[in-house]
Design an enzyme around this catalytic site. Structure first.
Site, mmCIF file in Angstrom:
data_model
loop_
_atom_site.group_PDB
_atom_site.id
_atom_site.type_symbol
_atom_site.label_atom_id
_atom_site.label_comp_id
_atom_site.label_asym_id
_atom_site.label_seq_id
_atom_site.Cartn_x
_atom_site.Cartn_y
_atom_site.Cartn_z
ATOM 1 N N LYS A 1 0.832 -1.205 0.000
ATOM 2 C CA LYS A 1 0.000 0.000 0.000
ATOM 3 C C LYS A 1 0.866 1.256 0.000
ATOM 4 O O LYS A 1 0.638 2.180 -0.789
ATOM 5 C CB LYS A 1 -0.928 0.014 1.212
ATOM 6 N N ASP B 1 -6.659 1.008 0.797
ATOM 7 C CA ASP B 1 -6.694 1.028 2.264
ATOM 8 C C ASP B 1 -8.096 0.630 2.710
ATOM 9 O O ASP B 1 -8.907 0.163 1.906
ATOM 10 C CB ASP B 1 -6.307 2.404 2.802
#
Length: 211
Positions: A120, A138
């Site tokens: 991420k 997320d």
């Protein structure tokens, strides 16, 4: 959800916010990397408050490395997991100085090799610092993608893969920011604000809350 709906969703998000930006404060790729690394289980507001002092004392990998773990801890003590984050920051700075000439690498593998940097974080840096068409999934984006049926998946990797396939290329660079902001302020977790949602008529969430 069909391609026409997806196209309309991003066209509306773009019209409302033509130049979406991260809410993390940074001045260069190094500061962005550190801010994202610190953002795990912390709010952007909280990170921004902590990095004001941190970036003033350590504006480069070398100067931040010279602060040592204790110096970094003193600046980020208000953040969750600050002990492990400080250690990762120092280890990351050391690798940047010794292996990358204090530059932020533009390759995913090199970014993910940095302590505390996962997929991420790498996606955020590649997208926000370097303009790569990556989508960092997320909790907000995972929720929005599944709830709206824009891109369903059982985990963040599955949702990322689906988004990369179905988001029209024209919108892919900014898709991450549009979706995270939509999840943060409109399609919120407990009670989504469906009645004031820009894409409510395109969303396929079956339990819409319109009051």
């Amino acid at each position: 959800m069909n391609a026409a709906k997806r196209e309309q969703i991003f066209a509306r998000l773009q019209a409302e916010n033509p130049e979406p930006r991260t809410e993390l404060h940074y001045r260069n790729p190094f500061e962005l990397l550190i801010a994202v690394l610190l953002s795990a289980q912390s709010t952007d507001v909280g990170v921004n408050k902590a990095t004001v002092k941190l970036f003033a004392q350590g504006p480069t990998p070398a100067t931040m490395l010279s602060m040592g773990v204790d110096g970094v801890k003193a600046c980020i003590r208000t953040l969750g997991l600050f002990n492990s984050k400080a250690e990762n920051v120092i280890k990351t700075c050391q690798i940047l100085v010794e292996q990358h000439g204090s530059e932020i690498p533009r390759q995913r593998e090199a970014l993910e090799a940095l302590p505390g940097v996962g997929r991420k974080t790498a996606n955020v840096v590649l997208n926000t610092a370097f303009g790569e068409p990556t989508i960092a999934v997320d909790t907000h984006i995972f929720r929005v993608a599944n709830r709206t049926r824009l891109a369903t998946g059982k985990d963040v990797v599955a949702v990322e893969d689906k988004l990369m396939k179905v988001v029209p290329k024209a919108y892919r660079v900014d898709a991450h920011h549009w979706l995270i902001l939509h999840g943060r302020y409109t399609c919120i977790a407990r009670k989504p604000r469906c009645g004031s949602c820009l894409i409510e008529d395109l969303c396929e969430f079956k339990e819409k809350l319109i009051d």
